[in-house]
Design a protein around this motif. Structure first.
Motif, PDB file in Angstrom:
ATOM      1  N   ASP A 170     -22.072   9.054  31.043  1.00  0.00           N
ATOM      2  CA  ASP A 170     -20.951   8.585  31.862  1.00  0.00           C
ATOM      3  C   ASP A 170     -20.077   8.085  30.838  1.00  0.00           C
ATOM      4  N   ALA A 181     -18.667  11.585  29.205  1.00  0.00           N
ATOM      5  CA  ALA A 181     -17.779  12.019  29.928  1.00  0.00           C
ATOM      6  C   ALA A 181     -16.487  11.333  30.413  1.00  0.00           C
ATOM      7  N   GLU A 227     -14.724  12.386  26.993  1.00  0.00           N
ATOM      8  CA  GLU A 227     -14.090  13.648  26.866  1.00  0.00           C
ATOM      9  C   GLU A 227     -12.987  13.959  27.765  1.00  0.00           C
TER      10      GLU A 227
END
Length: 145
Positions: free
Chosen positions: A77, A80, A83
């Motif tokens: 998480d 992500a 990113e």
């Protein structure tokens, strides 16, 4: 007592439901409730450990694996989110590429875009970019040379 129990142990039971069969979750919940009712003075980790002591070794191994999966999910998480933040920064930079190119052409020979902006008397914020975006601009420009 149910609200207090749910507040303290709800997350543990939710996580257990993701990897354990329902009958094991119900057994775990029953043990947690029993221990919590008998010894309300104990903290959550102690109650959980006592409940695990009543399970066979295989169930404990599954629960340890569950904890490891939670940590892996949290790392995934975080990656992500990082990113996604990088992608948003790339979109902001792409939206200002023309202005950055013009400034770089107007102030040739500067080692970094930060030097270009300083000589132009403007900031990253003036371009709608953050300081972190500026670091990414430098990485991108370095890769293009």
């Amino acid at each position: 007592m149910t609200k207090g129990f749910d507040a303290q142990f709800g997350g543990i039971l939710h996580t257990a439901r993701e990897v354990l069969p329902e009958h094991s979750v119900l057994r775990l919940e029953g043990k947690l409730r029993q221990i919590h009712a008998e010894r309300s003075d104990l903290d959550v980790p102690t109650v959980v450990n006592m409940a695990f002591d009543t399970f066979p070794r295989e169930a404990i191994d599954v629960l340890v694996t569950l904890n490891s999966l939670d940590e892996q999910r949290a790392r995934a998480d975080e990656e992500a989110a990082a990113e996604a933040a990088r992608f948003e920064a790339m979109k902001r930079i792409a939206g200002r590429a023309y202005e950055l190119d013009c400034l770089e052409a107007k102030y040739p020979g500067r080692a970094t875009m930060a030097e270009v902006l300083a000589d132009a008397g403007i900031s990253w914020a003036y371009l709608g970019l953050s300081e972190q975006d500026g670091i990414l601009v430098e990485e991108i420009r370095r890769g293009m040379r």
